[in-house]
Write an enzyme that holds these catalytic residues in place. Sequence first.
Site, PDB file in Angstrom:
ATOM      1  N   ALA A   1      76.736 -20.245  -7.558  1.00  0.00           N
ATOM      2  CA  ALA A   1      76.949 -20.851  -8.495  1.00  0.00           C
ATOM      3  C   ALA A   1      77.368 -20.259 -10.387  1.00  0.00           C
ATOM      4  O   ALA A   1      76.768 -18.921 -10.381  1.00  0.00           O
ATOM      5  CB  ALA A   1      75.512 -21.446  -9.055  1.00  0.00           C
TER       6      ALA A   1
ATOM      7  N   HIS B   1      75.380 -16.156 -25.879  1.00  0.00           N
ATOM      8  CA  HIS B   1      74.641 -15.193 -25.424  1.00  0.00           C
ATOM      9  C   HIS B   1      74.204 -13.145 -25.262  1.00  0.00           C
ATOM     10  O   HIS B   1      74.661 -13.183 -26.716  1.00  0.00           O
ATOM     11  CB  HIS B   1      75.554 -14.600 -23.044  1.00  0.00           C
ATOM     12  CG  HIS B   1      75.460 -15.899 -22.995  1.00  0.00           C
ATOM     13  ND1 HIS B   1      76.542 -17.193 -22.912  1.00  0.00           N
ATOM     14  CD2 HIS B   1      75.040 -16.762 -21.072  1.00  0.00           C
ATOM     15  CE1 HIS B   1      76.477 -17.660 -21.737  1.00  0.00           C
ATOM     16  NE2 HIS B   1      75.354 -17.054 -21.073  1.00  0.00           N
TER      17      HIS B   1
ATOM     18  N   LYS C   1      74.956  -8.624 -21.950  1.00  0.00           N
ATOM     19  CA  LYS C   1      76.744  -9.786 -21.190  1.00  0.00           C
ATOM     20  C   LYS C   1      77.416  -9.237 -21.089  1.00  0.00           C
ATOM     21  O   LYS C   1      78.272  -9.077 -22.513  1.00  0.00           O
ATOM     22  CB  LYS C   1      76.337 -11.668 -21.336  1.00  0.00           C
ATOM     23  CG  LYS C   1      76.702 -11.892 -19.903  1.00  0.00           C
ATOM     24  CD  LYS C   1      76.779 -13.394 -20.122  1.00  0.00           C
ATOM     25  CE  LYS C   1      77.573 -14.117 -19.178  1.00  0.00           C
ATOM     26  NZ  LYS C   1      77.243 -14.424 -18.304  1.00  0.00           N
TER      27      LYS C   1
END
Length: 238
Positions: A100, A135, A139
């Site tokens: 996912a 973000h 990241k």
Amino acid sequence: MKIAIIGYGKMGIEIEKIAIERNHEITLKIDLDNSNDFNIENLQKADVAIEFTNPQNAYKNFLKCFEANIPVVSGTTGWLDKFEEIVETCKTKNKAFFYASNFSLGVNIFFKLNQYLSKIINKQEDFDISLSETHHIHKLDAPSGTAISLANDIIDNVERKKSWTKNALNPSELEIKSFREGEVFGVHQINFSSDTDEIEIKHSLKNRRALSLGAVIAAEFLCNKKGFYTMSDLLQGL
């Protein structure tokens, strides 16, 4: 259930807390300081591995888990150039993998909303579409895996959008803007705009617990299964 955590950073620590709350046992925790412990013998002490690392190492981590015949749940993004190879390995070599781009239940509801709106907007040619994601500064990949999933759903449903890009140069391209700020957990926003109207949908992640809980539930779902699975498979069973 016995769990191996591959990538014992902030997400890994949160996954460990939730797994213990749900009466699971952590048999292996791998980070940069103990990478030598990431071997077949130690992996085989677990029932399932949960992998949250980085785009550079994810694919080879999956292969090592497959070598140990251990099911893998991964939320690492930025490796999707190898996606079809992983799916094919699950089919031909009877392995188990759950992927996912985002394990949050709220985000996966957001996916469904985006798909629904995109189908409607497909018939409204006056509307253009853009997407942004924000973000934390740690990241590594941009756009985020969640943003790419959202973009691909738009492309699948809106005939005039053929591909996504970071800098759109013509109307057939869907632009994704990426921002890296502070310690933001994750914000995704989609804009449907015409000369007369504007529709915006937005999802903001408040903390990592939503992601970690989803990953542990995915591990529970995947244990003792074979094949390739996503959040759609999981949500159908809830």
